[in-house]
Design a protein around this motif. Structure first.
Motif, PDB file in Angstrom:
ATOM      1  N   ILE A  31      34.646  46.949  49.518  1.00 27.64           N
ATOM      2  CA  ILE A  31      34.230  47.488  48.220  1.00 27.64           C
ATOM      3  C   ILE A  31      34.554  46.513  47.100  1.00 27.64           C
ATOM      4  O   ILE A  31      33.736  46.289  46.184  1.00 27.64           O
ATOM      5  CB  ILE A  31      34.908  48.858  47.975  1.00 27.64           C
ATOM      6  N   MET A  32      35.745  45.894  47.184  1.00 29.75           N
ATOM      7  CA  MET A  32      36.094  44.891  46.185  1.00 29.75           C
ATOM      8  C   MET A  32      35.133  43.708  46.257  1.00 29.75           C
ATOM      9  O   MET A  32      34.774  43.114  45.225  1.00 29.75           O
ATOM     10  CB  MET A  32      37.527  44.406  46.410  1.00 29.75           C
ATOM     11  N   SER A  33      34.691  43.374  47.455  1.00 30.76           N
ATOM     12  CA  SER A  33      33.748  42.268  47.613  1.00 30.76           C
ATOM     13  C   SER A  33      32.395  42.590  47.005  1.00 30.76           C
ATOM     14  O   SER A  33      31.725  41.715  46.450  1.00 30.76           O
ATOM     15  CB  SER A  33      33.580  41.940  49.103  1.00 30.76           C
ATOM     16  N   VAL A  34      31.991  43.850  47.112  1.00 34.99           N
ATOM     17  CA  VAL A  34      30.722  44.254  46.489  1.00 34.99           C
ATOM     18  C   VAL A  34      30.808  44.082  44.975  1.00 34.99           C
ATOM     19  O   VAL A  34      29.881  43.547  44.342  1.00 34.99           O
ATOM     20  CB  VAL A  34      30.375  45.715  46.864  1.00 34.99           C
ATOM     21  N   PHE A  35      31.922  44.525  44.400  1.00 36.87           N
ATOM     22  CA  PHE A  35      32.109  44.347  42.944  1.00 36.87           C
ATOM     23  C   PHE A  35      32.161  42.865  42.589  1.00 36.87           C
ATOM     24  O   PHE A  35      31.575  42.434  41.582  1.00 36.87           O
ATOM     25  CB  PHE A  35      33.392  45.049  42.492  1.00 36.87           C
ATOM     26  N   ALA A  36      32.868  42.095  43.413  1.00 36.34           N
ATOM     27  CA  ALA A  36      32.963  40.659  43.145  1.00 36.34           C
ATOM     28  C   ALA A  36      31.597  40.001  43.279  1.00 36.34           C
ATOM     29  O   ALA A  36      31.253  39.096  42.506  1.00 36.34           O
ATOM     30  CB  ALA A  36      33.961  40.011  44.120  1.00 36.34           C
ATOM     31  N   PHE A  37      30.816  40.455  44.244  1.00 34.40           N
ATOM     32  CA  PHE A  37      29.474  39.923  44.440  1.00 34.40           C
ATOM     33  C   PHE A  37      28.631  40.147  43.187  1.00 34.40           C
ATOM     34  O   PHE A  37      27.882  39.268  42.745  1.00 34.40           O
ATOM     35  CB  PHE A  37      28.821  40.595  45.649  1.00 34.40           C
ATOM     36  N   VAL A  38      28.768  41.320  42.607  1.00 32.88           N
ATOM     37  CA  VAL A  38      28.034  41.627  41.372  1.00 32.88           C
ATOM     38  C   VAL A  38      28.538  40.750  40.229  1.00 32.88           C
ATOM     39  O   VAL A  38      27.742  40.195  39.449  1.00 32.88           O
ATOM     40  CB  VAL A  38      28.181  43.124  41.016  1.00 32.88           C
ATOM     41  N   ASN A  39      29.857  40.604  40.129  1.00 34.71           N
ATOM     42  CA  ASN A  39      30.430  39.795  39.044  1.00 34.71           C
ATOM     43  C   ASN A  39      30.095  38.314  39.192  1.00 34.71           C
ATOM     44  O   ASN A  39      29.971  37.594  38.190  1.00 34.71           O
ATOM     45  CB  ASN A  39      31.958  39.966  39.016  1.00 34.71           C
ATOM     46  N   GLN A  41      27.358  37.187  40.228  1.00 32.31           N
ATOM     47  CA  GLN A  41      25.910  37.053  40.291  1.00 32.31           C
ATOM     48  C   GLN A  41      25.410  35.812  39.553  1.00 32.31           C
ATOM     49  O   GLN A  41      24.518  35.104  40.019  1.00 32.31           O
ATOM     50  CB  GLN A  41      25.238  38.310  39.723  1.00 32.31           C
ATOM     51  N   ALA A  42      26.013  35.546  38.396  1.00 35.61           N
ATOM     52  CA  ALA A  42      25.592  34.373  37.617  1.00 35.61           C
ATOM     53  C   ALA A  42      25.882  33.086  38.385  1.00 35.61           C
ATOM     54  O   ALA A  42      25.047  32.155  38.426  1.00 35.61           O
ATOM     55  CB  ALA A  42      26.311  34.351  36.266  1.00 35.61           C
ATOM     56  N   ASP A  43      27.066  33.014  39.010  1.00 32.43           N
ATOM     57  CA  ASP A  43      27.420  31.836  39.807  1.00 32.43           C
ATOM     58  C   ASP A  43      26.499  31.689  41.021  1.00 32.43           C
ATOM     59  O   ASP A  43      26.111  30.576  41.390  1.00 32.43           O
ATOM     60  CB  ASP A  43      28.874  31.929  40.280  1.00 32.43           C
ATOM     61  N   ILE A  44      26.169  32.833  41.624  1.00 29.22           N
ATOM     62  CA  ILE A  44      25.286  32.795  42.795  1.00 29.22           C
ATOM     63  C   ILE A  44      23.912  32.269  42.398  1.00 29.22           C
ATOM     64  O   ILE A  44      23.325  31.437  43.099  1.00 29.22           O
ATOM     65  CB  ILE A  44      25.172  34.206  43.415  1.00 29.22           C
ATOM     66  N   HIS A 385      32.493  26.825  48.988  1.00 27.88           N
ATOM     67  CA  HIS A 385      32.606  28.038  48.155  1.00 27.88           C
ATOM     68  C   HIS A 385      33.337  29.125  48.937  1.00 27.88           C
ATOM     69  O   HIS A 385      32.765  30.162  49.284  1.00 27.88           O
ATOM     70  CB  HIS A 385      31.216  28.545  47.750  1.00 27.88           C
ATOM     71  N   PRO A 386      34.630  28.932  49.225  1.00 32.25           N
ATOM     72  CA  PRO A 386      35.355  29.866  50.097  1.00 32.25           C
ATOM     73  C   PRO A 386      35.414  31.300  49.560  1.00 32.25           C
ATOM     74  O   PRO A 386      35.200  32.247  50.315  1.00 32.25           O
ATOM     75  CB  PRO A 386      36.757  29.250  50.183  1.00 32.25           C
ATOM     76  N   VAL A 387      35.700  31.459  48.269  1.00 37.00           N
ATOM     77  CA  VAL A 387      35.801  32.808  47.696  1.00 37.00           C
ATOM     78  C   VAL A 387      34.441  33.494  47.728  1.00 37.00           C
ATOM     79  O   VAL A 387      34.314  34.668  48.099  1.00 37.00           O
ATOM     80  CB  VAL A 387      36.348  32.753  46.253  1.00 37.00           C
ATOM     81  N   LEU A 388      33.426  32.747  47.336  1.00 31.21           N
ATOM     82  CA  LEU A 388      32.081  33.295  47.329  1.00 31.21           C
ATOM     83  C   LEU A 388      31.629  33.656  48.746  1.00 31.21           C
ATOM     84  O   LEU A 388      30.968  34.681  48.950  1.00 31.21           O
ATOM     85  CB  LEU A 388      31.106  32.280  46.718  1.00 31.21           C
TER      86      LEU A 388
END
Length: 455
Positions: A31-39, A41-44, A385-388
């Motif tokens: 769930i935290m990863s989903v939120f992080a994925f959204v946050n 988004q600009a980097d992605i 991009h380990p965190v990503l």
């Protein structure tokens, strides 16, 4: 507790407090990863834009999109077939064919005794049932337990002892040669069947003249002994009750499992010597005997079905080392038998449509062909991009593993269903190397498991 009550209880929730902790941690990080994925988004989008300015970036993007569309389309195809699937209902005693059950055993100990007694307690007509068990040169007390079973069952059980360990295929070969039934059933020596299992497994042969083999429904016997068996149990339910149900709808189950499978005698005899003398890269094949027999029966134009109502409960590894050895053996077998199936799948090997089996085979090859590119891509993102990578991977698992989770929850119980997420995370971070390694070592021999502990 009676055997039937114990087996029925295996469908209930077996999670312990520490299992709930692991599941909770898995869900929290996803769930935290989903939120992080959204946050992120600009980097992605920035990374994607930079990648699209290079030829390799464009290539990767198109390949990834193609694979996604292919996998989603294949999943939709399996769902369509799954809806069509119906297990064959059990037939009467008069309709049942004569049956020989073959149980090869190696270093199995007491469990072979339990296996043989569970088979003898089946509601299959005794006069139509022959039980054979072969000790393949065990180094423990397996033979003594087989003798105990013989003392109880008398003439209903015939046992053999190989002078030395020759491999499971040799033990099965002896059983096929000695068996007198019209149908052969193979059961692993660490597996327990329910009273109606044999009747349900064999019934398709009585109503389908083109049925050459039937796969049983495998569940985990020792799921209460650790987190790995619990996770594998959830995975098995999806693999058998969804995937093999879909394959059965087109008469093309790709593998009849060693734990429980049935074969029409004539179909076995048509290919027995080829199966026994099968080689790969000049070496005798001592693994993948179940997939090899399935291939050879499909090649004859026979149908291979799955019986959801024919349940067998089997022991699976409880430790990581034994688990990855089992997976390596399975994946090596897949590589070998994909090659074998490719030699006939694109011919008119049966009168009915051959499109379905070809689709199944192509998707098997996609997994093999993409193993190394995906591994390299995974390592690239881990380094750059380990965190990503972690965030996107966990978010992806959350989405795609939900299919298995909901399937298990609907069939059994919702608590254990959440292990679908835990298993996917476990596989991604600890077993991702299995397929590439198995491809590189496909010619190696050896069962890898069942050895006695070193003293």
């Amino acid at each position: 507790m009676r055997r039937s009550e114990f087996l029925d209880a295996l469908s209930l929730n077996s999670l312990k407090n520490k299992d709930y902790v692991v599941i909770a941690a898995t869900l929290f990080f996803m769930i935290m990863s989903v939120f992080a994925f959204v946050n992120f988004q600009a980097d992605i989008e920035k990374i994607h834009f930079e990648r699209m300015t290079t030829w390799w970036g464009v290539t990767i993007s198109y390949i990834a999109l193609t694979l996604l569309v292919l996998q989603l389309s294949f999943l939709a195809y399996l769902l369509f077939l799954y809806v069509k699937y119906k297990a064959v209902k059990a037939v009467s005693n008069e309709q049942l064919p004569t049956c020989t059950v073959i149980v090869p055993a190696y270093n199995e100990g007491k469990l072979v005794y339990e296996t043989l007694l569970s088979l003898a307690d089946s509601d299959y007509p005794h006069e139509k049932l022959q039980i054979l068990s072969i000790d393949d040169g065990s180094k423990d007390d397996t033979w003594q337990w087989m003798l105990r079973a013989k003392a109880i069952l008398g003439n209903r059980l015939t046992i053999y002892q190989q002078p030395k360990n020759m491999g499971k295929r040799h033990a099965l070969y002896l059983g096929f040669k000695e068996g007198t039934g019209d149908v052969f059933v193979t059961v692993d020596s660490d597996s327990i069947v329910k009273e109606d299992t044999l009747r349900n497994l064999v019934s398709p042969f009585a109503v389908h003249a083109k049925c050459g083999a039937v796969a049983g429904n495998v569940r985990v016997l020792n799921k209460e002994k650790g987190l790995i068996p619990k996770m594998l149990n959830v995975s098995f339910v999806f693999s058998f009750e969804f995937v093999r149900s879909a394959q059965s709808a087109i008469g093309s189950v790709l593998c009849t499992p060693g734990a429980l499978a049935a074969y029409r005698k004539d179909a076995v005899m048509n290919c027995l010597e080829d199966w026994m003398n099968q080689t790969f890269m000049g070496q005798p094949s001592d693994i993948g005997e179940d997939r090899a027999m399935t291939n050879m029966i499909l090649k004859q134009g026979k149908h291979v079905l799955f019986q959801k109502n024919a349940l067998v409960y089997t022991n699976i590894p409880e430790k990581y080392k034994s688990l990855y050895k089992m997976f390596i053996r399975w994946e090596r077998s897949n590589v070998r038998e994909n090659i074998m199936m490719s030699q006939f799948a694109f011919t008119k090997f049966r009168k009915e449509s051959t499109i379905g089996p070809r689709i199944l085979l192509v998707m098997q090859w996609v997994k093999v062909i993409m193993a190394y590119p995906l591994l390299l891509l995974l390592l690239f993102f881990v380094v750059t991009h380990p965190v990503l990578f972690v965030c996107t991977s966990l978010a992806g698992i959350f989405v795609f593993s939900s299919i298995q989770m909901f399937f298990y929850a609907k069939k059994y119980n919702i608590s254990e269903a959440f292990l679908a997420y835990t298993y996917s995370v476990f596989y991604l971070f600890t077993l991702f190397w299995i397929t590439p390694y198995a491809i590189a070592t496909a010619s190696r021999r050896g069962w890898l498991t069942r050895d006695l502990p070193a003293v």
